[in-house]
Motif scaffolding. Structure first.
Motif, PDB file in Angstrom:
ATOM      1  N   GLU A  39       0.832  -1.199   0.000  1.00 53.29           N
ATOM      2  CA  GLU A  39       0.000   0.000   0.000  1.00 53.29           C
ATOM      3  C   GLU A  39       0.869   1.253   0.000  1.00 53.29           C
ATOM      4  OE1 GLU A  39      -0.399  -2.607   1.961  1.00 53.29           O
ATOM      5  OE2 GLU A  39      -2.429  -3.329   1.626  1.00 53.29           O
ATOM      6  N   ASP A  42       2.058   1.838  -3.417  1.00 55.89           N
ATOM      7  CA  ASP A  42       0.915   2.302  -4.208  1.00 55.89           C
ATOM      8  C   ASP A  42       0.689   3.803  -4.022  1.00 55.89           C
ATOM      9  OD1 ASP A  42      -1.390   1.779  -5.948  1.00 55.89           O
ATOM     10  OD2 ASP A  42      -2.573   2.229  -4.150  1.00 55.89           O
ATOM     11  N   LYS A  46       1.116   6.665  -6.901  1.00 50.23           N
ATOM     12  CA  LYS A  46       0.012   7.558  -7.274  1.00 50.23           C
ATOM     13  C   LYS A  46       0.458   9.011  -7.307  1.00 50.23           C
ATOM     14  CE  LYS A  46      -3.750   4.647  -5.770  1.00 50.23           C
ATOM     15  NZ  LYS A  46      -4.789   4.353  -4.827  1.00 50.23           N
ATOM     16  N   LYS A  50       3.612   6.269 -12.253  1.00 50.83           N
ATOM     17  CA  LYS A  50       4.280   4.990 -12.487  1.00 50.83           C
ATOM     18  C   LYS A  50       5.539   5.171 -13.319  1.00 50.83           C
ATOM     19  CE  LYS A  50       0.190   2.148 -12.145  1.00 50.83           C
ATOM     20  NZ  LYS A  50      -0.694   1.189 -12.785  1.00 50.83           N
TER      21      LYS A  50
END
Length: 104
Positions: A39, A42, A46, A50
């Motif tokens: 997480e 991630d 964000k 990427k």
């Protein structure tokens, strides 16, 4: 030599963009990001994209690099906290980049 030519002087601004994503995620997980490593990645992804630094975008100024990552929070309401939170993260970024002081 590792590099056949000099790196762009703009690399440091891309690093600042990445540091914002890192600092945001650390604060978001209250410093306990090891338990939530996927997480954590991630959230960083964000905020910086990427592709890293928003798809190869090069920044000319420190403020632009940091503000670009900060503004990406608006694209991901699931990780948005508050304006005050984002301001604290910006302060964290500058502390990280400044490095340790005699007090710390």
């Amino acid at each position: 030599d590792i590099f056949p030519r000099q790196p762009s002087p703009r690399v440091k601004f891309g690093v600042m963009n990445l540091v914002y994503g890192y600092a945001y995620a650390v604060r978001y997980f209250h410093g306990d990001y090891k338990k939530e490593s996927l997480e954590f990645v991630d959230v960083v992804e964000k905020l910086v994209g990427k592709e890293g630094s928003l798809g190869g975008r090069e920044f000319d100024l420190a403020d632009t690099a940091v503000e670009t990552a900060a503004s990406r929070v608006n694209l991901h309401p699931e990780v948005a906290v508050s304006l005050e939170f984002s301001r604290k993260v910006k302060q964290d970024v500058y502390k990280i980049l400044k490095g340790p002081t005699e007090k710390h």
